[in-house]
Motif scaffolding. Structure first.
Motif, PDB file in Angstrom:
ATOM      1  N   VAL A 205       0.866  -1.178   0.000  1.00 32.13           N
ATOM      2  CA  VAL A 205       0.000   0.000   0.000  1.00 32.13           C
ATOM      3  C   VAL A 205       0.904   1.231   0.000  1.00 32.13           C
ATOM      4  O   VAL A 205       1.806   1.342   0.824  1.00 32.13           O
ATOM      5  N   ALA A 206       0.666   2.146  -0.935  1.00 37.88           N
ATOM      6  CA  ALA A 206       1.442   3.384  -1.029  1.00 37.88           C
ATOM      7  C   ALA A 206       0.506   4.570  -0.848  1.00 37.88           C
ATOM      8  O   ALA A 206      -0.684   4.484  -1.136  1.00 37.88           O
ATOM      9  N   SER A 207       1.063   5.664  -0.378  1.00 38.46           N
ATOM     10  CA  SER A 207       0.293   6.907  -0.247  1.00 38.46           C
ATOM     11  C   SER A 207       0.930   7.971  -1.116  1.00 38.46           C
ATOM     12  O   SER A 207       2.129   8.221  -1.025  1.00 38.46           O
ATOM     13  N   TYR A 208       0.130   8.574  -1.975  1.00 44.22           N
ATOM     14  CA  TYR A 208       0.562   9.646  -2.874  1.00 44.22           C
ATOM     15  C   TYR A 208      -0.122  10.905  -2.378  1.00 44.22           C
ATOM     16  O   TYR A 208      -1.347  11.010  -2.419  1.00 44.22           O
TER      17      TYR A 208
ATOM     18  N   LEU B 299       6.184  -7.363  -7.795  1.00 42.37           N
ATOM     19  CA  LEU B 299       5.333  -6.631  -6.880  1.00 42.37           C
ATOM     20  C   LEU B 299       3.924  -6.752  -7.447  1.00 42.37           C
ATOM     21  O   LEU B 299       3.708  -6.448  -8.631  1.00 42.37           O
ATOM     22  N   ALA B 300       2.963  -7.234  -6.641  1.00 46.24           N
ATOM     23  CA  ALA B 300       1.630  -7.510  -7.189  1.00 46.24           C
ATOM     24  C   ALA B 300       0.521  -7.110  -6.230  1.00 46.24           C
ATOM     25  O   ALA B 300       0.708  -7.084  -5.015  1.00 46.24           O
ATOM     26  N   ALA B 301      -0.628  -6.833  -6.803  1.00 40.40           N
ATOM     27  CA  ALA B 301      -1.881  -6.589  -6.077  1.00 40.40           C
ATOM     28  C   ALA B 301      -1.762  -5.450  -5.079  1.00 40.40           C
ATOM     29  O   ALA B 301      -2.324  -5.503  -3.994  1.00 40.40           O
ATOM     30  N   GLY B 302      -1.050  -4.396  -5.461  1.00 39.58           N
ATOM     31  CA  GLY B 302      -0.905  -3.259  -4.565  1.00 39.58           C
ATOM     32  C   GLY B 302      -1.989  -2.219  -4.773  1.00 39.58           C
ATOM     33  O   GLY B 302      -2.759  -2.263  -5.730  1.00 39.58           O
ATOM     34  N   SER B 303      -2.019  -1.277  -3.860  1.00 39.11           N
ATOM     35  CA  SER B 303      -2.950  -0.166  -3.996  1.00 39.11           C
ATOM     36  C   SER B 303      -2.261   1.116  -3.554  1.00 39.11           C
ATOM     37  O   SER B 303      -1.223   1.086  -2.891  1.00 39.11           O
ATOM     38  N   MET B 304      -2.841   2.232  -3.974  1.00 39.04           N
ATOM     39  CA  MET B 304      -2.286   3.526  -3.636  1.00 39.04           C
ATOM     40  C   MET B 304      -3.414   4.457  -3.229  1.00 39.04           C
ATOM     41  O   MET B 304      -4.466   4.478  -3.862  1.00 39.04           O
ATOM     42  N   HIS B 305      -3.158   5.195  -2.165  1.00 39.60           N
ATOM     43  CA  HIS B 305      -4.108   6.206  -1.713  1.00 39.60           C
ATOM     44  C   HIS B 305      -3.627   7.553  -2.245  1.00 39.60           C
ATOM     45  O   HIS B 305      -2.501   7.960  -1.957  1.00 39.60           O
TER      46      HIS B 305
ATOM     47  N   LYS C 108      -9.881  12.646  -2.210  1.00 39.03           N
ATOM     48  CA  LYS C 108      -9.121  11.484  -1.770  1.00 39.03           C
ATOM     49  C   LYS C 108      -9.641  10.295  -2.558  1.00 39.03           C
ATOM     50  O   LYS C 108     -10.847  10.168  -2.766  1.00 39.03           O
ATOM     51  N   LEU C 109      -8.737   9.427  -2.995  1.00 40.34           N
ATOM     52  CA  LEU C 109      -9.105   8.333  -3.872  1.00 40.34           C
ATOM     53  C   LEU C 109      -8.150   7.173  -3.659  1.00 40.34           C
ATOM     54  O   LEU C 109      -6.979   7.369  -3.340  1.00 40.34           O
ATOM     55  N   GLU C 110      -8.624   5.952  -3.846  1.00 43.67           N
ATOM     56  CA  GLU C 110      -7.766   4.770  -3.802  1.00 43.67           C
ATOM     57  C   GLU C 110      -7.752   4.138  -5.188  1.00 43.67           C
ATOM     58  O   GLU C 110      -8.802   3.993  -5.816  1.00 43.67           O
ATOM     59  N   VAL C 111      -6.552   3.801  -5.675  1.00 44.86           N
ATOM     60  CA  VAL C 111      -6.419   3.166  -6.990  1.00 44.86           C
ATOM     61  C   VAL C 111      -5.583   1.905  -6.861  1.00 44.86           C
ATOM     62  O   VAL C 111      -4.775   1.754  -5.938  1.00 44.86           O
ATOM     63  N   GLU C 112      -5.779   0.997  -7.785  1.00 48.04           N
ATOM     64  CA  GLU C 112      -5.004  -0.236  -7.840  1.00 48.04           C
ATOM     65  C   GLU C 112      -3.690   0.029  -8.557  1.00 48.04           C
ATOM     66  O   GLU C 112      -3.655   0.711  -9.582  1.00 48.04           O
ATOM     67  N   LEU C 113      -2.604  -0.505  -8.020  1.00 47.25           N
ATOM     68  CA  LEU C 113      -1.292  -0.379  -8.670  1.00 47.25           C
ATOM     69  C   LEU C 113      -1.119  -1.498  -9.690  1.00 47.25           C
ATOM     70  O   LEU C 113      -1.455  -2.646  -9.398  1.00 47.25           O
ATOM     71  N   PRO C 114      -0.573  -1.172 -10.845  1.00 50.34           N
ATOM     72  CA  PRO C 114      -0.264  -2.250 -11.782  1.00 50.34           C
ATOM     73  C   PRO C 114       0.907  -3.080 -11.250  1.00 50.34           C
ATOM     74  O   PRO C 114       1.716  -2.594 -10.466  1.00 50.34           O
TER      75      PRO C 114
END
Length: 145
Positions: free
Chosen positions: A17-20, A64-70, A80-86
């Motif tokens: 999980v990453a935060s942008y 690196l798989a199945a991640g998400s980013m806020h 504010k939004l959550e997206v799936e990371l490729p």
């Protein structure tokens, strides 16, 4: 395990999980990290000298798989939004003779910051604009450039 370089056949990271975060000037935390890496010239600090060979690592397959980013643009009057990371796959890191652990970390982080996170963030920014965040459209347009 006692061999140098240490060869890792596969390293897989699941569901990171990453935060942008975007500040009111349009600057984001990943640009700050990327600029810091660039200021290092892509080179980590020198390894301390020892009588033995310093540890070197080679990773044949990194995934690196199945991640998400806020994405948080509230400081810039956004939402504010959550997206799936490729997924990210890298092969033969440190090949052929391995590299110090810090250099490997710089390479992997640089790829993550410079590629998948930025790509996902731009997609999220586009999604926010498309969903009617008209009040911050000008700011997001500057970010896209």
């Amino acid at each position: 395990v006692g061999k140098n370089p240490l060869v890792i056949t596969e390293l897989q990271i699941e569901a990171p999980v990453a935060s942008y975060e975007l500040d009111k000037t349009g600057r984001n935390n990943f640009d700050v990290i990327r600029k810091h890496i660039a200021s290092q010239g892509g080179n980590p600090p020198a390894e301390p000298e020892r009588d033995e060979d310093p540890l070197r690592i080679r990773i044949r397959h990194f995934r690196l798989a199945a991640g998400s980013m806020h994405l948080d643009a509230r400081a810039a009057a956004g939402g504010k939004l959550e997206v799936e990371l490729p997924s990210l796959e890298l092969r033969d890191l440190g090949a052929p003779d391995g590299v110090p652990p810090a250099a490997l970390g710089v390479r992997i982080l640089g790829q993550i910051v410079g590629d998948i996170v930025q790509r996902s963030a731009r997609g999220a920014v586009g999604k926010l604009v498309d969903e009617g965040a008209g009040a911050v459209k000008g700011l997001f347009d500057r970010l896209r450039r």
